[in-house]
Design a protein around this motif. Structure first.
Motif, PDB file in Angstrom:
ATOM      1  N   GLY A   1       0.799  -1.228   0.000  1.00 33.41           N
ATOM      2  CA  GLY A   1       0.000   0.000   0.000  1.00 33.41           C
ATOM      3  C   GLY A   1       0.829   1.273   0.000  1.00 33.41           C
ATOM      4  O   GLY A   1       0.318   2.349   0.314  1.00 33.41           O
ATOM      5  N   LEU A   2       2.101   1.193  -0.366  1.00 36.44           N
ATOM      6  CA  LEU A   2       3.017   2.334  -0.240  1.00 36.44           C
ATOM      7  C   LEU A   2       3.319   3.040  -1.553  1.00 36.44           C
ATOM      8  O   LEU A   2       4.098   3.994  -1.571  1.00 36.44           O
ATOM      9  N   GLY A   3       2.749   2.569  -2.655  1.00 41.12           N
ATOM     10  CA  GLY A   3       3.119   3.168  -3.937  1.00 41.12           C
ATOM     11  C   GLY A   3       4.594   2.955  -4.226  1.00 41.12           C
ATOM     12  O   GLY A   3       5.153   1.904  -3.893  1.00 41.12           O
TER      13      GLY A   3
ATOM     14  N   ILE B   1       8.053  10.954  -0.419  1.00 42.30           N
ATOM     15  CA  ILE B   1       7.246  12.030   0.166  1.00 42.30           C
ATOM     16  C   ILE B   1       7.811  13.390  -0.238  1.00 42.30           C
ATOM     17  O   ILE B   1       7.059  14.313  -0.535  1.00 42.30           O
TER      18      ILE B   1
ATOM     19  N   LEU C   1       6.439  13.796  -3.816  1.00 42.48           N
ATOM     20  CA  LEU C   1       4.986  13.937  -3.928  1.00 42.48           C
ATOM     21  C   LEU C   1       4.480  15.233  -3.308  1.00 42.48           C
ATOM     22  O   LEU C   1       3.463  15.778  -3.722  1.00 42.48           O
ATOM     23  N   SER C   2       5.185  15.712  -2.285  1.00 45.95           N
ATOM     24  CA  SER C   2       4.716  16.920  -1.591  1.00 45.95           C
ATOM     25  C   SER C   2       5.160  18.213  -2.261  1.00 45.95           C
ATOM     26  O   SER C   2       4.720  19.291  -1.856  1.00 45.95           O
TER      27      SER C   2
ATOM     28  N   SER D   1      -1.998  10.290  -2.941  1.00 52.03           N
ATOM     29  CA  SER D   1      -0.842  10.791  -3.675  1.00 52.03           C
ATOM     30  C   SER D   1      -1.122  12.102  -4.409  1.00 52.03           C
ATOM     31  O   SER D   1      -0.415  12.447  -5.352  1.00 52.03           O
TER      32      SER D   1
ATOM     33  N   VAL E   1       2.109  15.183   1.095  1.00 50.14           N
ATOM     34  CA  VAL E   1       1.503  14.119   0.286  1.00 50.14           C
ATOM     35  C   VAL E   1       2.363  12.871   0.413  1.00 50.14           C
ATOM     36  O   VAL E   1       3.496  12.842  -0.057  1.00 50.14           O
ATOM     37  N   THR E   2       1.828  11.844   1.092  1.00 44.25           N
ATOM     38  CA  THR E   2       2.678  10.685   1.398  1.00 44.25           C
ATOM     39  C   THR E   2       2.499   9.514   0.433  1.00 44.25           C
ATOM     40  O   THR E   2       3.425   8.743   0.224  1.00 44.25           O
ATOM     41  N   GLY E   3       1.293   9.312  -0.079  1.00 44.72           N
ATOM     42  CA  GLY E   3       1.044   8.133  -0.909  1.00 44.72           C
ATOM     43  C   GLY E   3       1.165   6.820  -0.158  1.00 44.72           C
ATOM     44  O   GLY E   3       1.294   5.760  -0.762  1.00 44.72           O
ATOM     45  N   LEU E   4       1.106   6.858   1.180  1.00 44.51           N
ATOM     46  CA  LEU E   4       1.377   5.663   1.991  1.00 44.51           C
ATOM     47  C   LEU E   4       0.125   5.001   2.551  1.00 44.51           C
ATOM     48  O   LEU E   4       0.234   4.011   3.268  1.00 44.51           O
ATOM     49  N   GLY E   5      -1.053   5.540   2.262  1.00 41.59           N
ATOM     50  CA  GLY E   5      -2.249   4.980   2.882  1.00 41.59           C
ATOM     51  C   GLY E   5      -2.179   5.125   4.391  1.00 41.59           C
ATOM     52  O   GLY E   5      -1.695   6.132   4.919  1.00 41.59           O
ATOM     53  N   ASN E   6      -2.662   4.095   5.102  1.00 43.11           N
ATOM     54  CA  ASN E   6      -2.701   4.171   6.562  1.00 43.11           C
ATOM     55  C   ASN E   6      -1.325   4.193   7.219  1.00 43.11           C
ATOM     56  O   ASN E   6      -1.204   4.539   8.397  1.00 43.11           O
ATOM     57  N   ALA E   7      -0.297   3.822   6.457  1.00 40.04           N
ATOM     58  CA  ALA E   7       1.047   3.868   7.031  1.00 40.04           C
ATOM     59  C   ALA E   7       1.431   5.302   7.378  1.00 40.04           C
ATOM     60  O   ALA E   7       2.350   5.522   8.165  1.00 40.04           O
TER      61      ALA E   7
ATOM     62  N   ASN F   1      -0.193   7.120   9.243  1.00 40.34           N
ATOM     63  CA  ASN F   1      -0.559   7.348  10.646  1.00 40.34           C
ATOM     64  C   ASN F   1       0.679   7.448  11.528  1.00 40.34           C
ATOM     65  O   ASN F   1       0.694   8.201  12.504  1.00 40.34           O
TER      66      ASN F   1
ATOM     67  N   ALA G   1       5.726   1.721  10.818  1.00 41.37           N
ATOM     68  CA  ALA G   1       4.876   1.828   9.629  1.00 41.37           C
ATOM     69  C   ALA G   1       4.765   0.479   8.933  1.00 41.37           C
ATOM     70  O   ALA G   1       3.848   0.254   8.148  1.00 41.37           O
TER      71      ALA G   1
ATOM     72  N   CYS H   1       1.403  -1.805   8.953  1.00 40.41           N
ATOM     73  CA  CYS H   1       0.395  -1.792   7.881  1.00 40.41           C
ATOM     74  C   CYS H   1       0.641  -2.896   6.870  1.00 40.41           C
ATOM     75  O   CYS H   1      -0.304  -3.465   6.319  1.00 40.41           O
TER      76      CYS H   1
ATOM     77  N   LEU I   1      -5.718  -1.454  12.630  1.00 41.98           N
ATOM     78  CA  LEU I   1      -5.465  -1.275  11.193  1.00 41.98           C
ATOM     79  C   LEU I   1      -6.115  -2.394  10.381  1.00 41.98           C
ATOM     80  O   LEU I   1      -6.659  -2.155   9.298  1.00 41.98           O
TER      81      LEU I   1
ATOM     82  N   LYS J   1      -9.782  -1.717  10.183  1.00 41.61           N
ATOM     83  CA  LYS J   1      -9.985  -0.569   9.281  1.00 41.61           C
ATOM     84  C   LYS J   1      -9.892  -1.005   7.813  1.00 41.61           C
ATOM     85  O   LYS J   1     -10.612  -0.506   6.955  1.00 41.61           O
TER      86      LYS J   1
END
Lengths: 164, 164, 164, 164
Positions: A84-86, B92, B95-96, C68, C82-88, C90, D88, D91, D115, D118
């Motif tokens: 899920g990290l791209g 990051i 992307l940011s 993303s 902008v992380t593109g990491l989903g729940n990671a 958090n 992380a 996840c 997680l 979720k």
């Protein structure tokens, strides 16, 4: 080390016939050595070709997927790791591989070569265009060029014997 | 867009005097435009030089740190984002950023250029050696070469007006 | 520390009227202290309410986005990361906050409380149901319960003076 | 699905004798079903106990490591996935598991349960204290309590037959 060697095979999602054939052959050779094949896991290009090669020889194949479902995995991936990290998963590809092999590819592959060299991993470039930027890593023995899958295997064997 | 533009400045942790000076100047120019400077946040090389430049002009500086404590941040980083992700934080950074500027650097910087191009970000290379691999992205208008910090700013301004 | 304190405000993407009001008030109080508000950045629930509160007072708001693109950010987020990491992502919410405040929420919020306590961060629970599992952290002075936004601010001020 | 089922076993790095024994037994039962055991990979607590159980039965064990070297892996982990992501990586543990089993543990384990729920994963809690917060997920058939490793296996078998 009594764990199997993990060979990371990087390369383009879009690949020509020659690259696909080389990736397939490389996969078969990795499996014949009883090494584990690890790649980006998706159902396309060098990823699926190398996984198919290893799978056809009964080898174990690990795919580090960018998305959040195993459904995007190539059918030749035995163990999908769903990150899920791209593109951030590219770091995991590199860190989890004992040796990183890069086939021709685009910017994703280039990022993986760069990250592998930054992390101090041994890197073998298979039919990959020479790059002046990588020369320092040739001198330190971290980077090698190979022109066939068999030559890749020979390089890996040298790495192993060097580390023993 | 009523958010400030975020300019990502990538570059070596080890940098020569000229690179440090250029990074400092670039930071000052970014801040004078009321843009936000974002970088890898550490207390070294292009990261700390560009942050110092922006900070000296009262600009906002964001550092995307690889480790798990803000203590590794440059003193010129106003907002440390603590990722704990190691090199995976490079994604990051890219992307940011609305625009990614790369100064000369090593494999970390190269990985960021590659990831930025893969993600479709506009990339400006400041005094960065030409690379045939990037040519397709020049043709699509994603990649530009600049030879001074002022030229970088001019390129960014063109991007903005193009997008309006 | 001459950086502004960063207060992470966690809480549900779906929130009731009372939670939204509390999150808004908390945002205003954070900004009035000249602290930075950090949250998950999305345009929903406690995230957008707390960002709006801080923004209305001219405070700086940082949103750590799971996707993303900055387009998913609340309009009250000044700096979208902008992380593109989903729940990671958090984990980044938690590591980047000097103090973590949790409002009522679902499993995402619970994961953030758990990660914050694991990382040794001070955690303040605002109108959050008591949980026996957290008791050890009350004893070590890492976890506090508050019943109003003003009480949250008072707890944070105690943390700061304790650390000085 | 012609891939082996992947069972994620979460639980404390510090575990009592009973938890260690249950984790070991669970590992053996997972392997006897020809399922793959996945966990956090480290050489401690429930992670190493469950991996040892699976390994003793010739099962495949995958460890998703938080650090950046395979050296931190339990010796019973056959395939270490090296993430360098710290917490992380929790996840990834969850996303890569077809079913998540949680043994008693601390905040890391709690974050993984949260997680997993979720993300919509089936979760089985083995001798884990009941928690009102999880009740909605019992009603939707995502969460089950088990009081022995054998009961865990029975639950997983029900999940599989339900999905077929």
């Amino acid at each position: 080390m009594n764990r199997p060697l993990i060979i990371g095979v990087m390369g383009g999602g879009l690949a020509g016939a020659k690259e696909m054939e080389d990736a397939y052959t490389l996969g078969t050779l990795v499996a014949k050595q009883a090494w584990v094949l690890l790649n980006g896991g998706r159902d396309t290009g060098v990823m699926t070709a190398s996984a198919r090669g290893a799978s056809d020889q009964g080898g174990l194949t690990i795919g580090i997927l960018p998305g959040s479902t195993p459904k995007e995995a190539s059918e030749y991936i035995r163990i999908p790791i769903v990150t899920g990290l791209g593109n951030a998963r590219n770091c995991i590809n590199v860190l989890s591989s004992d040796v990183v092999v890069a086939c021709p590819g685009g910017m994703g592959t280039l990022s993986e070569i760069a990250l592998a060299l930054k992390c101090g991993k041994p890197v073998i470039l298979l039919n990959y265009e020479k790059d002046k930027r990588f020369e320092p890593f040739q001198h330190t023995g971290h980077l090698f060029y190979a022109s066939s899958p068999h030559e890749v295997i020979a390089h890996v064997q040298k790495f192993i014997s060097r580390d023993e």
